[in-house]
Design a protein around this motif. Structure first.
Motif, PDB file in Angstrom:
ATOM      1  N   ILE A 159     -58.332  17.743  36.746  1.00  0.00           N
ATOM      2  CA  ILE A 159     -59.886  17.976  35.776  1.00  0.00           C
ATOM      3  C   ILE A 159     -58.952  18.590  34.729  1.00  0.00           C
ATOM      4  CG2 ILE A 159     -61.952  19.256  36.335  1.00  0.00           C
ATOM      5  CD1 ILE A 159     -61.527  18.217  39.336  1.00  0.00           C
ATOM      6  N   ASP A 160     -59.604  18.757  33.592  1.00  0.00           N
ATOM      7  CA  ASP A 160     -59.229  19.476  32.573  1.00  0.00           C
ATOM      8  C   ASP A 160     -60.502  20.773  32.510  1.00  0.00           C
ATOM      9  OD1 ASP A 160     -57.941  19.993  30.658  1.00  0.00           O
ATOM     10  OD2 ASP A 160     -58.533  19.093  28.779  1.00  0.00           O
ATOM     11  N   ASP A 161     -60.673  21.412  33.297  1.00  0.00           N
ATOM     12  CA  ASP A 161     -61.757  22.791  33.173  1.00  0.00           C
ATOM     13  C   ASP A 161     -61.694  24.194  34.045  1.00  0.00           C
ATOM     14  OD1 ASP A 161     -64.145  23.618  32.521  1.00  0.00           O
ATOM     15  OD2 ASP A 161     -65.767  22.182  32.465  1.00  0.00           O
ATOM     16  N   SER A 207     -58.757  28.527  26.488  1.00  0.00           N
ATOM     17  CA  SER A 207     -59.531  28.508  25.724  1.00  0.00           C
ATOM     18  C   SER A 207     -60.317  28.035  26.814  1.00  0.00           C
ATOM     19  CB  SER A 207     -59.589  26.847  24.481  1.00  0.00           C
ATOM     20  OG  SER A 207     -59.366  27.784  23.253  1.00  0.00           O
ATOM     21  N   ILE A 208     -59.948  27.010  27.370  1.00  0.00           N
ATOM     22  CA  ILE A 208     -60.914  26.717  29.177  1.00  0.00           C
ATOM     23  C   ILE A 208     -61.142  27.525  29.619  1.00  0.00           C
ATOM     24  CG2 ILE A 208     -60.788  25.344  30.806  1.00  0.00           C
ATOM     25  CD1 ILE A 208     -59.789  23.527  29.599  1.00  0.00           C
ATOM     26  N   LEU A 209     -60.181  28.449  29.768  1.00  0.00           N
ATOM     27  CA  LEU A 209     -60.098  29.997  30.440  1.00  0.00           C
ATOM     28  C   LEU A 209     -60.654  31.261  30.006  1.00  0.00           C
ATOM     29  CD1 LEU A 209     -56.517  30.338  31.843  1.00  0.00           C
ATOM     30  CD2 LEU A 209     -58.361  29.590  33.372  1.00  0.00           C
ATOM     31  N   THR A 263     -46.307  25.424  34.009  1.00  0.00           N
ATOM     32  CA  THR A 263     -46.812  26.445  32.888  1.00  0.00           C
ATOM     33  C   THR A 263     -46.587  25.252  31.902  1.00  0.00           C
ATOM     34  OG1 THR A 263     -45.013  28.357  33.595  1.00  0.00           O
ATOM     35  CG2 THR A 263     -46.001  28.175  31.333  1.00  0.00           C
ATOM     36  N   LYS A 264     -47.883  25.145  31.268  1.00  0.00           N
ATOM     37  CA  LYS A 264     -48.098  24.030  30.187  1.00  0.00           C
ATOM     38  C   LYS A 264     -47.424  25.056  28.506  1.00  0.00           C
ATOM     39  CE  LYS A 264     -51.388  22.332  28.984  1.00  0.00           C
ATOM     40  NZ  LYS A 264     -53.337  22.167  29.111  1.00  0.00           N
ATOM     41  N   ILE A 265     -46.303  24.268  28.650  1.00  0.00           N
ATOM     42  CA  ILE A 265     -45.776  24.944  27.354  1.00  0.00           C
ATOM     43  C   ILE A 265     -45.767  24.675  25.889  1.00  0.00           C
ATOM     44  CG2 ILE A 265     -43.333  25.464  26.316  1.00  0.00           C
ATOM     45  CD1 ILE A 265     -42.439  25.976  28.752  1.00  0.00           C
ATOM     46  N   PRO A 299     -50.132  14.470  24.998  1.00  0.00           N
ATOM     47  CA  PRO A 299     -50.770  14.961  23.920  1.00  0.00           C
ATOM     48  C   PRO A 299     -52.523  14.335  24.020  1.00  0.00           C
ATOM     49  CG  PRO A 299     -50.448  12.409  24.788  1.00  0.00           C
ATOM     50  CD  PRO A 299     -49.437  13.442  25.576  1.00  0.00           C
ATOM     51  N   TYR A 300     -52.345  15.240  22.649  1.00  0.00           N
ATOM     52  CA  TYR A 300     -54.113  15.377  22.851  1.00  0.00           C
ATOM     53  C   TYR A 300     -55.187  13.858  22.154  1.00  0.00           C
ATOM     54  CZ  TYR A 300     -53.600  20.373  23.948  1.00  0.00           C
ATOM     55  OH  TYR A 300     -53.051  21.477  24.471  1.00  0.00           O
ATOM     56  N   VAL A 301     -55.686  13.367  22.973  1.00  0.00           N
ATOM     57  CA  VAL A 301     -55.541  12.091  22.359  1.00  0.00           C
ATOM     58  C   VAL A 301     -56.983  12.010  21.689  1.00  0.00           C
ATOM     59  CG1 VAL A 301     -56.802   9.557  23.109  1.00  0.00           C
ATOM     60  CG2 VAL A 301     -55.102  10.914  24.488  1.00  0.00           C
ATOM     61  N   ASN A 302     -57.833  12.737  21.480  1.00  0.00           N
ATOM     62  CA  ASN A 302     -59.122  12.703  20.598  1.00  0.00           C
ATOM     63  C   ASN A 302     -59.139  13.622  19.245  1.00  0.00           C
ATOM     64  OD1 ASN A 302     -62.100  11.939  21.112  1.00  0.00           O
ATOM     65  ND2 ASN A 302     -62.538  13.866  20.790  1.00  0.00           N
ATOM     66  N   ARG A 303     -58.390  14.760  19.702  1.00  0.00           N
ATOM     67  CA  ARG A 303     -58.147  15.410  18.641  1.00  0.00           C
ATOM     68  C   ARG A 303     -57.070  15.081  17.477  1.00  0.00           C
ATOM     69  NH1 ARG A 303     -56.791  22.056  20.177  1.00  0.00           N
ATOM     70  NH2 ARG A 303     -57.625  22.060  22.032  1.00  0.00           N
ATOM     71  N   ILE A 304     -56.532  14.212  17.813  1.00  0.00           N
ATOM     72  CA  ILE A 304     -55.653  13.343  16.810  1.00  0.00           C
ATOM     73  C   ILE A 304     -56.452  12.412  16.638  1.00  0.00           C
ATOM     74  CG2 ILE A 304     -53.904  11.130  16.822  1.00  0.00           C
ATOM     75  CD1 ILE A 304     -52.129  12.589  19.443  1.00  0.00           C
ATOM     76  N   ALA A 343     -51.928  12.506  29.549  1.00  0.00           N
ATOM     77  CA  ALA A 343     -52.725  12.832  28.544  1.00  0.00           C
ATOM     78  C   ALA A 343     -53.940  13.589  28.493  1.00  0.00           C
ATOM     79  CB  ALA A 343     -53.326  11.461  28.117  1.00  0.00           C
ATOM     80  N   ALA A 344     -54.124  13.935  27.352  1.00  0.00           N
ATOM     81  CA  ALA A 344     -55.400  15.583  27.230  1.00  0.00           C
ATOM     82  C   ALA A 344     -56.331  15.114  26.978  1.00  0.00           C
ATOM     83  CB  ALA A 344     -54.885  16.563  28.023  1.00  0.00           C
ATOM     84  N   SER A 345     -57.226  15.767  26.127  1.00  0.00           N
ATOM     85  CA  SER A 345     -58.763  15.805  24.718  1.00  0.00           C
ATOM     86  C   SER A 345     -58.954  14.461  25.169  1.00  0.00           C
ATOM     87  CB  SER A 345     -57.665  15.793  23.868  1.00  0.00           C
ATOM     88  OG  SER A 345     -58.514  16.099  22.493  1.00  0.00           O
ATOM     89  N   PHE A 346     -59.918  14.039  25.989  1.00  0.00           N
ATOM     90  CA  PHE A 346     -60.418  12.521  25.591  1.00  0.00           C
ATOM     91  C   PHE A 346     -62.019  12.970  25.736  1.00  0.00           C
ATOM     92  CE2 PHE A 346     -57.078  11.720  29.098  1.00  0.00           C
ATOM     93  CZ  PHE A 346     -56.385  10.862  28.657  1.00  0.00           C
ATOM     94  N   LYS A 347     -62.337  11.920  25.045  1.00  0.00           N
ATOM     95  CA  LYS A 347     -64.166  12.634  24.599  1.00  0.00           C
ATOM     96  C   LYS A 347     -64.656  11.172  25.396  1.00  0.00           C
ATOM     97  CE  LYS A 347     -64.152  16.328  23.391  1.00  0.00           C
ATOM     98  NZ  LYS A 347     -62.988  16.759  24.331  1.00  0.00           N
ATOM     99  N   ASN A 348     -64.133   9.968  25.388  1.00  0.00           N
ATOM    100  CA  ASN A 348     -65.042   8.487  26.404  1.00  0.00           C
ATOM    101  C   ASN A 348     -64.253   8.039  27.382  1.00  0.00           C
ATOM    102  OD1 ASN A 348     -63.691   6.683  24.627  1.00  0.00           O
ATOM    103  ND2 ASN A 348     -65.122   7.916  22.820  1.00  0.00           N
TER     104      ASN A 348
HETATM  105  O1  G3P Z   1     -55.972  20.930  27.287  1.00  0.00           O
HETATM  106  C1  G3P Z   1     -55.661  20.632  26.551  1.00  0.00           C
HETATM  107  C2  G3P Z   1     -56.897  19.097  25.842  1.00  0.00           C
HETATM  108  O2  G3P Z   1     -57.346  18.808  26.984  1.00  0.00           O
HETATM  109  C3  G3P Z   1     -57.822  19.763  24.819  1.00  0.00           C
HETATM  110  O3  G3P Z   1     -59.490  19.168  25.287  1.00  0.00           O
HETATM  111  O4  G3P Z   1     -61.279  18.743  24.264  1.00  0.00           O
HETATM  112  O5  G3P Z   1     -60.037  20.681  23.694  1.00  0.00           O
HETATM  113  O6  G3P Z   1     -59.709  18.473  22.901  1.00  0.00           O
HETATM  114  P1  G3P Z   1     -60.167  19.304  23.890  1.00  0.00           P
END
Ligand code: G3P
Length: 225
Positions: free
Chosen positions: A5-7, A30-32, A85-87, A131-136, A165-170
């Motif tokens: 869970i990314d939250d 940013s999530i924190l 730790t995420k670096i 990798p930040y899928v949606n941001r890419i 893999a991270a940053s998913f929007k769908n």
């Molecule tokens: O934690 C990194 C990544 O999941 C960020 O996602 O939704 O901010 O692009 P998002």
């Protein structure tokens, strides 16, 4: 495939952990910040929800390798051995990764927009690379393809690492990488819930329930008919 869970919202984490086969929780600064709470206070609460076995991902923010290493020690001491730790995959980050690898601390490479960032982190000993899928995608490139390229390069070079893999929007972005066999995905709660949100599913179950109620009476189930 692991699902995280990314939250950092504890109510959402409780709900998703209760319902779905989840392996951990990932956070970033940013999530924190969205929680408005003290970082270690909320992270310790997340640790109690996910238990000792759940993997927890916490990002370092120092601009220097020395600072990142110090953060990694504090993160592991406060939150346990299954906390990674995420670096960020930048030069000082790679230097910190090499030291942490030598010390045996767990870490992942994050903030990945290019395949070489992922490859270098994997070579430094990162357990995962993110990798930040949606941001890419938003930059006009193909986040799924960049992620596949990183996955392939890790496998072909025989590195002991894999994708988180991270940053998913769908759902489609998640499905494409899950089909490809990546090590793990980390997905926001609303996107996880969206993976199985479908009017056809609801309609089918509704019809089954109406038919069964017609047979045995309303409210009765296979446990009491
Ligand atoms: O934690 C990194 C990544 O999941 C960020 O996602 O939704 O901010 O692009 P998002």
């Amino acid at each position: 495939m692991k699902l995280c869970i990314d939250d950092a919202n504890v109510e959402k984490i409780r709900r998703v952990y209760d319902l779905y086969p989840v392996d951990g929780v990932s956070t970033n600064p940013s999530i924190l910040a969205k929680t408005g709470r003290k970082p270690y206070e909320v992270l310790k609460e997340i640790r109690t929800i996910i238990g000792e076995d759940g993997e927890l991902f916490v990002q370092a923010v120092s601009p220097t390798a020395e600072g990142i290493v110090e953060e990694a020690h504090r993160i592991a001491a406060e939150l346990g051995k299954t906390t990674l730790t995420k670096i960020p995959c930048v030069p000082q980050g790679f230097k910190a990764m090499k030291q942490l690898k030598a010390e045996g601390l767990r870490f992942i490479g994050t903030a990945i927009y290019t395949p070489m960032q992922g490859l270098l982190a994997a070579k430094c000993g990162a357990e995962y690379v993110a990798p930040y899928v949606n941001r890419i995608d938003n930059m006009g490139f193909d986040g799924v393809q960049v992620s596949r390229d990183i996955h392939d390069a890790i496998v072909r070079n025989g590195l002991d690492s894999g994708l988180l893999a991270a940053s998913f929007k769908n759902s489609q972005q998640v499905l494409e990488l899950v089909k490809y066999g990546v090590k793990a995905v980390t997905v926001a709660p609303d996107v996880i819930e969206g993976l199985v949100k479908n009017a056809a599913i609801d309609a089918a179950i509704g019809q089954f329930n109406r038919d069964f109620a017609g047979l045995v009476g309303p409210g009765r189930t296979m446990a009491d008919c």
